[in-house]
Design a protein around this motif. Structure first.
Motif, PDB file in Angstrom:
ATOM      1  N   HIS A 192      -8.727 -16.427  -2.987  1.00 31.16           N
ATOM      2  CA  HIS A 192      -8.168 -15.161  -3.461  1.00 31.16           C
ATOM      3  C   HIS A 192      -9.235 -14.071  -3.454  1.00 31.16           C
ATOM      4  N   HIS A 193     -10.445 -14.393  -3.881  1.00 26.56           N
ATOM      5  CA  HIS A 193     -11.543 -13.417  -3.880  1.00 26.56           C
ATOM      6  C   HIS A 193     -11.817 -12.929  -2.454  1.00 26.56           C
ATOM      7  N   GLN A 194     -11.770 -13.819  -1.494  1.00 27.62           N
ATOM      8  CA  GLN A 194     -12.019 -13.456  -0.097  1.00 27.62           C
ATOM      9  C   GLN A 194     -11.032 -12.391   0.368  1.00 27.62           C
ATOM     10  N   ASP A 195      -9.757 -12.569   0.073  1.00 30.06           N
ATOM     11  CA  ASP A 195      -8.741 -11.598   0.482  1.00 30.06           C
ATOM     12  C   ASP A 195      -8.812 -10.322  -0.352  1.00 30.06           C
ATOM     13  N   GLU A 196      -9.044 -10.485  -1.650  1.00 35.29           N
ATOM     14  CA  GLU A 196      -9.028  -9.311  -2.534  1.00 35.29           C
ATOM     15  C   GLU A 196     -10.186  -8.366  -2.241  1.00 35.29           C
ATOM     16  N   SER A 197     -11.267  -8.858  -1.690  1.00 34.31           N
ATOM     17  CA  SER A 197     -12.374  -7.961  -1.352  1.00 34.31           C
ATOM     18  C   SER A 197     -11.913  -6.911  -0.345  1.00 34.31           C
ATOM     19  N   ARG A 198     -11.026  -7.300   0.573  1.00 29.17           N
ATOM     20  CA  ARG A 198     -10.455  -6.335   1.530  1.00 29.17           C
ATOM     21  C   ARG A 198      -9.497  -5.388   0.824  1.00 29.17           C
ATOM     22  N   HIS A 199      -8.638  -5.950  -0.021  1.00 25.88           N
ATOM     23  CA  HIS A 199      -7.629  -5.129  -0.698  1.00 25.88           C
ATOM     24  C   HIS A 199      -8.283  -4.108  -1.618  1.00 25.88           C
ATOM     25  N   ILE A 200      -9.366  -4.497  -2.284  1.00 19.19           N
ATOM     26  CA  ILE A 200     -10.060  -3.571  -3.177  1.00 19.19           C
ATOM     27  C   ILE A 200     -10.721  -2.449  -2.378  1.00 19.19           C
ATOM     28  N   ALA A 201     -11.347  -2.792  -1.259  1.00 23.12           N
ATOM     29  CA  ALA A 201     -11.974  -1.767  -0.418  1.00 23.12           C
ATOM     30  C   ALA A 201     -10.920  -0.771   0.067  1.00 23.12           C
ATOM     31  N   PHE A 202      -9.774  -1.273   0.488  1.00 16.92           N
ATOM     32  CA  PHE A 202      -8.672  -0.403   0.919  1.00 16.92           C
ATOM     33  C   PHE A 202      -8.155   0.419  -0.253  1.00 16.92           C
ATOM     34  N   GLY A 203      -7.946  -0.227  -1.394  1.00 18.32           N
ATOM     35  CA  GLY A 203      -7.377   0.443  -2.555  1.00 18.32           C
ATOM     36  C   GLY A 203      -8.236   1.593  -3.039  1.00 18.32           C
ATOM     37  N   ARG A 204      -9.537   1.415  -3.033  1.00 18.17           N
ATOM     38  CA  ARG A 204     -10.425   2.484  -3.496  1.00 18.17           C
ATOM     39  C   ARG A 204     -10.319   3.717  -2.601  1.00 18.17           C
ATOM     40  N   GLU A 205     -10.246   3.488  -1.288  1.00 25.43           N
ATOM     41  CA  GLU A 205     -10.111   4.621  -0.367  1.00 25.43           C
ATOM     42  C   GLU A 205      -8.763   5.313  -0.551  1.00 25.43           C
ATOM     43  N   LEU A 206      -7.699   4.528  -0.644  1.00 24.24           N
ATOM     44  CA  LEU A 206      -6.359   5.109  -0.766  1.00 24.24           C
ATOM     45  C   LEU A 206      -6.199   5.847  -2.088  1.00 24.24           C
ATOM     46  N   VAL A 207      -6.652   5.243  -3.175  1.00 22.87           N
ATOM     47  CA  VAL A 207      -6.523   5.877  -4.491  1.00 22.87           C
ATOM     48  C   VAL A 207      -7.282   7.205  -4.519  1.00 22.87           C
ATOM     49  N   SER A 208      -8.445   7.263  -3.902  1.00 27.67           N
ATOM     50  CA  SER A 208      -9.208   8.515  -3.866  1.00 27.67           C
ATOM     51  C   SER A 208      -8.411   9.619  -3.170  1.00 27.67           C
ATOM     52  N   LEU A 209      -7.757   9.279  -2.056  1.00 28.74           N
ATOM     53  CA  LEU A 209      -6.954  10.269  -1.327  1.00 28.74           C
ATOM     54  C   LEU A 209      -5.709  10.660  -2.124  1.00 28.74           C
ATOM     55  N   LEU A 210      -5.065   9.686  -2.745  1.00 23.84           N
ATOM     56  CA  LEU A 210      -3.873   9.973  -3.544  1.00 23.84           C
ATOM     57  C   LEU A 210      -4.216  10.838  -4.750  1.00 23.84           C
ATOM     58  N   TYR A 211      -5.409  10.650  -5.300  1.00 27.11           N
ATOM     59  CA  TYR A 211      -5.840  11.466  -6.441  1.00 27.11           C
ATOM     60  C   TYR A 211      -6.006  12.927  -6.006  1.00 27.11           C
ATOM     61  N   GLN A 212      -6.607  13.126  -4.844  1.00 25.78           N
ATOM     62  CA  GLN A 212      -6.745  14.487  -4.316  1.00 25.78           C
ATOM     63  C   GLN A 212      -5.378  15.128  -4.143  1.00 25.78           C
ATOM     64  N   ARG A 213      -4.446  14.389  -3.546  1.00 23.76           N
ATOM     65  CA  ARG A 213      -3.100  14.926  -3.296  1.00 23.76           C
ATOM     66  C   ARG A 213      -2.386  15.238  -4.605  1.00 23.76           C
ATOM     67  N   MET A 214      -2.532  14.371  -5.605  1.00 29.44           N
ATOM     68  CA  MET A 214      -1.876  14.597  -6.888  1.00 29.44           C
ATOM     69  C   MET A 214      -2.434  15.843  -7.572  1.00 29.44           C
ATOM     70  N   CYS A 215      -3.759  15.984  -7.576  1.00 28.83           N
ATOM     71  CA  CYS A 215      -4.383  17.120  -8.260  1.00 28.83           C
ATOM     72  C   CYS A 215      -3.970  18.455  -7.640  1.00 28.83           C
ATOM     73  N   GLN A 216      -3.660  18.447  -6.354  1.00 27.80           N
ATOM     74  CA  GLN A 216      -3.202  19.669  -5.690  1.00 27.80           C
ATOM     75  C   GLN A 216      -1.743  19.975  -5.994  1.00 27.80           C
ATOM     76  N   ALA A 217      -0.991  18.961  -6.422  1.00 33.00           N
ATOM     77  CA  ALA A 217       0.461  19.114  -6.586  1.00 33.00           C
ATOM     78  C   ALA A 217       0.898  19.374  -8.015  1.00 33.00           C
ATOM     79  N   VAL A 218       0.083  18.994  -9.010  1.00 31.94           N
ATOM     80  CA  VAL A 218       0.510  19.112 -10.413  1.00 31.94           C
ATOM     81  C   VAL A 218      -0.535  19.859 -11.226  1.00 31.94           C
TER      82      VAL A 218
END
Length: 297
Positions: A192-218
């Motif tokens: 599980h750790h092996q797979d989650e290392s990829r998911h966490i790396a992806f999640g951090r990038e996506l969340v950062s972009l979604l945060y930018q988009r949210m801050c511009q919208a609300v």
């Protein structure tokens, strides 16, 4: 309905997506063939690293005795994997609802890898619980205080997923390396750790972009409300580890009293902070959290 703005995609995000998608293909395994499930696991040994038990660092740890602690470790283990089953089911529902939808065109190809891997994780965690605990503990979700705007809801979905994965990975990475645990438990956590290392790396990038988009919208006020909600979610997630049903199954006389005592025990705070150190640092670095103060709930 207001259209959702495209993600503010960067070259870095595209490079991360390509690299992680390639690794998902290269690292693919068939979980139905990977795991060799023994008929039983030894009862007279720890099923979870002692330092990860919810009583660790308190007077209760010393008072319970090794036999009870080993029994407790079995049921805390079953609770931990049960929380994974419930968490994965909920995140799958949310991600499937967004794949190839407006606003998520770019990451949708990686979502296919993510969905497939998380479905397999849910299977092997549930298999462990049913084989060795003969049940999956229940779980109750935390709901939002009010309806969120689409940009807020999308940000919250993937931020909750990221926090859940990082919290779980703290346990996985520790138990995967613990030679005092049996091979089956180490393997479940290692894979599980092996797979989650990829998911966490992806999640951090996506969340950062979604945060930018949210801050511009609300509004800025809405952003502060989102922060307050996420902080309550962090505490809720930590508290879900303190399960009175676990203490009852371990043979502890007053399980609810123990649960309440542990949640209130300041000796537990350093261990909780250690478990959430990485996601908390990320939230602070990106501005999602303005400080590291968490509410008492």
């Amino acid at each position: 309905m207001t259209a959702i703005a495209p993600l503010p995609v960067t070259d870095r995000f595209m490079e991360v997506l390509e690299r992680l998608s390639e690794r998902s293909v290269e690292d693919y395994y068939n979980p139905y063939q990977t795991f060799q499930w023994p008929e039983t696991l030894e009862e007279n040994r720890f099923w979870m690293t002692p330092e990860l038990l919810t009583v660790y660092g308190t007077e209760h740890y010393d008072a319970l005795g090794e036999e009870t602690l080993q029994r407790l470790s079995k049921w805390e283990s079953i609770n931990f994997y049960s929380l994974n089953v419930h968490g994965i089911r909920e995140l799958l529902i949310e991600v499937v609802g967004r794949i190839h939808m407006p606003g998520f065109e770019v990451p949708s190809d990686f979502f296919h890898h993510f969905i497939g891997e998380e479905n397999e994780h849910m299977w092997f965690f549930s298999e462990f619980c049913r084989r060795y605990g003969h049940k999956i503990y229940g779980s109750t979700g935390m709901r939002a205080d009010a309806a969120w705007e689409p940009e807020v809801e999308n940000f919250l979905v993937f931020t909750r997923i990221l926090f859940f994965e990082e919290l779980v990975d703290h346990y996985n990475s520790r138990m995967a390396k613990d030679d005092s645990l049996c091979h089956t438990i180490r393997e479940v956590n290692r894979i599980h750790h092996q797979d989650e290392s990829r998911h966490i790396a992806f999640g951090r990038e996506l969340v950062s972009l979604l945060y930018q988009r949210m801050c511009q919208a609300v509004s800025a006020e809405r952003v502060r409300e989102v922060e307050a909600y996420l902080k309550r979610y962090v505490v809720y997630s930590i508290n879900s580890l303190y399960n009175p049903h676990v203490y009852r199954d371990a043979g502890i006389a007053d399980p609810l009293a123990l649960r309440n005592a542990l949640v209130a025990d300041e000796c537990r705070r350093p261990h909780e902070r250690k478990a959430i150190r990485k996601p908390l640092s990320f939230f602070l670095k990106t501005g999602i959290f303005s400080d590291d103060t968490l509410p008492v709930v």
